[in-house]
Design a protein around this motif. Structure first.
Motif, PDB file in Angstrom:
ATOM      1  N   ASP A 137       0.840  -1.200   0.000  1.00 25.02           N
ATOM      2  CA  ASP A 137       0.000   0.000   0.000  1.00 25.02           C
ATOM      3  C   ASP A 137       0.880   1.257   0.000  1.00 25.02           C
ATOM      4  O   ASP A 137       1.623   1.478   0.947  1.00 25.02           O
ATOM      5  N   ASN A 138       0.778   2.055  -1.032  1.00 31.87           N
ATOM      6  CA  ASN A 138       1.580   3.271  -1.074  1.00 31.87           C
ATOM      7  C   ASN A 138       1.193   4.245   0.036  1.00 31.87           C
ATOM      8  O   ASN A 138       2.029   4.961   0.573  1.00 31.87           O
ATOM      9  N   ASN A 139      -0.093   4.286   0.380  1.00 28.74           N
ATOM     10  CA  ASN A 139      -0.530   5.071   1.531  1.00 28.74           C
ATOM     11  C   ASN A 139      -0.954   4.079   2.618  1.00 28.74           C
ATOM     12  O   ASN A 139      -2.105   3.656   2.691  1.00 28.74           O
ATOM     13  N   MET A 140       0.001   3.702   3.448  1.00 32.58           N
ATOM     14  CA  MET A 140      -0.231   2.632   4.421  1.00 32.58           C
ATOM     15  C   MET A 140      -1.313   2.983   5.430  1.00 32.58           C
ATOM     16  O   MET A 140      -2.036   2.116   5.912  1.00 32.58           O
ATOM     17  N   GLU A 141      -1.462   4.258   5.765  1.00 29.69           N
ATOM     18  CA  GLU A 141      -2.446   4.698   6.763  1.00 29.69           C
ATOM     19  C   GLU A 141      -3.879   4.425   6.322  1.00 29.69           C
ATOM     20  O   GLU A 141      -4.792   4.299   7.154  1.00 29.69           O
ATOM     21  N   ILE A 158      -6.347   1.462  22.337  1.00 26.04           N
ATOM     22  CA  ILE A 158      -4.913   1.759  22.246  1.00 26.04           C
ATOM     23  C   ILE A 158      -4.668   3.255  22.453  1.00 26.04           C
ATOM     24  O   ILE A 158      -5.579   4.066  22.351  1.00 26.04           O
ATOM     25  N   ASP A 159      -3.412   3.584  22.744  1.00 25.81           N
ATOM     26  CA  ASP A 159      -3.026   4.987  22.876  1.00 25.81           C
ATOM     27  C   ASP A 159      -2.629   5.591  21.538  1.00 25.81           C
ATOM     28  O   ASP A 159      -2.719   6.808  21.353  1.00 25.81           O
ATOM     29  N   ASP A 160      -2.157   4.739  20.633  1.00 30.72           N
ATOM     30  CA  ASP A 160      -1.701   5.232  19.330  1.00 30.72           C
ATOM     31  C   ASP A 160      -1.567   4.030  18.407  1.00 30.72           C
ATOM     32  O   ASP A 160      -1.626   2.874  18.841  1.00 30.72           O
ATOM     33  N   HIS A 161      -1.359   4.286  17.127  1.00 32.25           N
ATOM     34  CA  HIS A 161      -1.139   3.214  16.169  1.00 32.25           C
ATOM     35  C   HIS A 161      -0.191   3.699  15.092  1.00 32.25           C
ATOM     36  O   HIS A 161       0.011   4.911  14.902  1.00 32.25           O
ATOM     37  N   VAL A 162       0.371   2.727  14.349  1.00 33.17           N
ATOM     38  CA  VAL A 162       1.205   3.066  13.209  1.00 33.17           C
ATOM     39  C   VAL A 162       1.070   1.954  12.180  1.00 33.17           C
ATOM     40  O   VAL A 162       1.060   0.771  12.513  1.00 33.17           O
ATOM     41  N   CYS A 163       0.895   2.337  10.913  1.00 38.26           N
ATOM     42  CA  CYS A 163       0.783   1.383   9.807  1.00 38.26           C
ATOM     43  C   CYS A 163       2.112   1.344   9.068  1.00 38.26           C
ATOM     44  O   CYS A 163       2.579   2.388   8.571  1.00 38.26           O
ATOM     45  N   ILE A 164       2.711   0.160   8.980  1.00 38.78           N
ATOM     46  CA  ILE A 164       4.080   0.094   8.465  1.00 38.78           C
ATOM     47  C   ILE A 164       4.313  -1.137   7.589  1.00 38.78           C
ATOM     48  O   ILE A 164       3.472  -2.033   7.506  1.00 38.78           O
ATOM     49  N   THR A 165       5.490  -1.176   7.001  1.00 39.01           N
ATOM     50  CA  THR A 165       6.083  -2.405   6.505  1.00 39.01           C
ATOM     51  C   THR A 165       7.379  -2.622   7.266  1.00 39.01           C
ATOM     52  O   THR A 165       8.152  -1.684   7.460  1.00 39.01           O
ATOM     53  N   ALA A 166       7.586  -3.858   7.732  1.00 42.92           N
ATOM     54  CA  ALA A 166       8.844  -4.202   8.385  1.00 42.92           C
ATOM     55  C   ALA A 166       9.666  -5.125   7.496  1.00 42.92           C
ATOM     56  O   ALA A 166      10.639  -5.729   7.938  1.00 42.92           O
ATOM     57  N   ALA A 167       9.252  -5.222   6.215  1.00 41.05           N
ATOM     58  CA  ALA A 167       9.960  -6.065   5.257  1.00 41.05           C
ATOM     59  C   ALA A 167      11.062  -5.266   4.591  1.00 41.05           C
ATOM     60  O   ALA A 167      10.800  -4.358   3.800  1.00 41.05           O
ATOM     61  N   ASN A 168      12.303  -5.597   4.907  1.00 41.41           N
ATOM     62  CA  ASN A 168      13.456  -4.873   4.374  1.00 41.41           C
ATOM     63  C   ASN A 168      13.850  -5.449   3.008  1.00 41.41           C
ATOM     64  O   ASN A 168      13.389  -6.514   2.605  1.00 41.41           O
ATOM     65  N   LYS A 169      14.717  -4.714   2.320  1.00 39.84           N
ATOM     66  CA  LYS A 169      15.281  -5.145   1.036  1.00 39.84           C
ATOM     67  C   LYS A 169      14.201  -5.361  -0.021  1.00 39.84           C
ATOM     68  O   LYS A 169      14.225  -6.312  -0.791  1.00 39.84           O
ATOM     69  N   LEU A 170      13.206  -4.469  -0.005  1.00 42.26           N
ATOM     70  CA  LEU A 170      12.192  -4.496  -1.050  1.00 42.26           C
ATOM     71  C   LEU A 170      12.764  -3.884  -2.321  1.00 42.26           C
ATOM     72  O   LEU A 170      13.839  -3.281  -2.314  1.00 42.26           O
ATOM     73  N   ASP A 171      12.038  -3.996  -3.424  1.00 49.46           N
ATOM     74  CA  ASP A 171      12.517  -3.358  -4.650  1.00 49.46           C
ATOM     75  C   ASP A 171      12.434  -1.841  -4.496  1.00 49.46           C
ATOM     76  O   ASP A 171      11.779  -1.319  -3.594  1.00 49.46           O
ATOM     77  N   GLY A 172      13.106  -1.136  -5.389  1.00 52.29           N
ATOM     78  CA  GLY A 172      13.273   0.308  -5.256  1.00 52.29           C
ATOM     79  C   GLY A 172      11.988   1.083  -5.088  1.00 52.29           C
ATOM     80  O   GLY A 172      11.941   2.079  -4.366  1.00 52.29           O
ATOM     81  N   SER A 173      10.901   0.625  -5.705  1.00 48.93           N
ATOM     82  CA  SER A 173       9.651   1.371  -5.640  1.00 48.93           C
ATOM     83  C   SER A 173       8.985   1.301  -4.275  1.00 48.93           C
ATOM     84  O   SER A 173       8.094   2.084  -3.973  1.00 48.93           O
ATOM     85  N   HIS A 174       9.416   0.356  -3.433  1.00 49.95           N
ATOM     86  CA  HIS A 174       8.804   0.207  -2.121  1.00 49.95           C
ATOM     87  C   HIS A 174       9.770   0.453  -0.962  1.00 49.95           C
ATOM     88  O   HIS A 174       9.335   0.529   0.183  1.00 49.95           O
ATOM     89  N   GLN A 175      11.058   0.563  -1.239  1.00 48.98           N
ATOM     90  CA  GLN A 175      12.018   0.728  -0.165  1.00 48.98           C
ATOM     91  C   GLN A 175      11.776   2.010   0.631  1.00 48.98           C
ATOM     92  O   GLN A 175      12.030   2.063   1.830  1.00 48.98           O
ATOM     93  N   HIS A 176      11.223   3.017  -0.020  1.00 49.05           N
ATOM     94  CA  HIS A 176      10.944   4.261   0.699  1.00 49.05           C
ATOM     95  C   HIS A 176       9.897   4.045   1.789  1.00 49.05           C
ATOM     96  O   HIS A 176       9.885   4.747   2.794  1.00 49.05           O
ATOM     97  N   LEU A 177       9.016   3.045   1.600  1.00 49.81           N
ATOM     98  CA  LEU A 177       8.015   2.745   2.628  1.00 49.81           C
ATOM     99  C   LEU A 177       8.681   2.194   3.885  1.00 49.81           C
ATOM    100  O   LEU A 177       8.240   2.462   5.009  1.00 49.81           O
ATOM    101  N   TYR A 178       9.753   1.426   3.694  1.00 53.05           N
ATOM    102  CA  TYR A 178      10.486   0.870   4.828  1.00 53.05           C
ATOM    103  C   TYR A 178      11.149   1.988   5.627  1.00 53.05           C
ATOM    104  O   TYR A 178      11.087   2.016   6.858  1.00 53.05           O
ATOM    105  N   GLU A 179      11.773   2.906   4.924  1.00 54.98           N
ATOM    106  CA  GLU A 179      12.430   4.026   5.613  1.00 54.98           C
ATOM    107  C   GLU A 179      11.406   4.911   6.324  1.00 54.98           C
ATOM    108  O   GLU A 179      11.640   5.390   7.441  1.00 54.98           O
ATOM    109  N   GLU A 180      10.259   5.123   5.689  1.00 57.65           N
ATOM    110  CA  GLU A 180       9.196   5.891   6.321  1.00 57.65           C
ATOM    111  C   GLU A 180       8.664   5.173   7.557  1.00 57.65           C
ATOM    112  O   GLU A 180       8.359   5.791   8.578  1.00 57.65           O
TER     113      GLU A 180
END
Length: 264
Positions: A137-141, A158-180
């Motif tokens: 998902d490009n907009n994980m939220e 809950i007090d808070d939440h976060v939508c993420i990817t914890a999968a590292n070493k994705l292809d270039g189009s998704h690696q920015h999601l990991y850093e975010e």
């Protein structure tokens, strides 16, 4: 500046070890499910980022909504050992509840929430829901916006939440999601630990008895906690010294008796 204690929990496959690596910015935790019950109740990882220090405890969660006696005692022993350790080391500052987005086992998710947040920490520790597996998902939220009501239905507060990817070493189009994702997780961890004036929560006197009473509310199988059986499991299966097993078995039976209002 004190080191903060963070307890990470959730069922196997939710990506807990990957979240440890995400926060750390390096491969600290093995991402295969190699923790064994009783002999390895949690793994501790020292992590530092943005000038702050943390100890993250990757724990074993409940896997089956219908517990048998062995699973029930595992949950008790694991929780007791962790609280005893952290009571002497500053308490618990934050719970990170790891759930894979789209998980079908919501009863197990609810059981883990109740075990750690409501009963283990008596609703006195901030809890952040970490939703993993959203690298598609490009907009994980957006996932949370569409599914928040499901968690409300299961009374997961809950007090808070976060939508993420914890999968590292994705292809270039998704690696920015990991850093975010790393930025978002670190931000929330800091906000709910170092930015809070309160000290870490400690179980204190009477905690274990309260905990065993509450744990009986889990949907467990039909079993009777006989003194001899409990001691045998604790000594032979969990490797606990006999004297400690006898005392713990007594506390478990007393707590269970009071919780169910019936004799065992």
């Amino acid at each position: 500046m004190s080191t903060k204690n963070v307890v990470l929990f959730g069922e196997t496959g939710a990506g807990k070890s990957s979240v440890v690596n995400l926060m750390a910015g390096e491969e600290k935790a093995a991402t295969s499910p190699d923790m064994q019950r009783c002999t390895m109740t949690w793994k501790e990882y020292p992590i530092a980022f943005d000038g702050y220090e943390y100890r993250v405890f990757d724990t074993i969660g409940l896997q089956d909504p219908h517990l048998g006696v062995d699973d029930y005692l595992d949950a008790i022993v694991n929780a007791r050992n962790l609280i005893m350790k952290l009571d002497d080391e500053g308490g618990i500052d934050l719970l990170l509840f790891c759930v894979r987005a789209g998980s079908k086992g919501l009863t197990t998710v609810q059981n883990n929430y109740r075990l750690f947040h409501e009963w283990l920490c008596e609703k006195k520790v901030p809890i952040v829901l970490v939703l993993t597996g959203l690298e598609g998902d490009n907009n994980m939220e957006d996932w949370w916006i569409g599914h928040k009501d499901v968690f409300d239905k299961y009374e997961i507060s809950i007090d808070d939440h976060v939508c993420i990817t914890a999968a590292n070493k994705l292809d270039g189009s998704h690696q920015h999601l990991y850093e975010e994702s790393r930025r978002l997780v670190r931000k929330l961890v800091k906000e709910h630990t170092h930015d809070r004036p309160e000290d870490g929560w400690k179980g204190g006197e009477g905690w274990f008895r309260r905990f065993t009473r509450k744990l009986r509310q889990l949907p467990v199988g039909n079993f009777t906690l006989k003194k001899k059986d409990v001691e045998t499991i604790l000594t032979q299966r969990c490797g606990m010294p006999r004297e400690a097993a006898v005392e713990l078995a007594k506390q478990v039976r007393e707590g269970s008796h009071r919780g169910s209002n019936s004799s065992t």
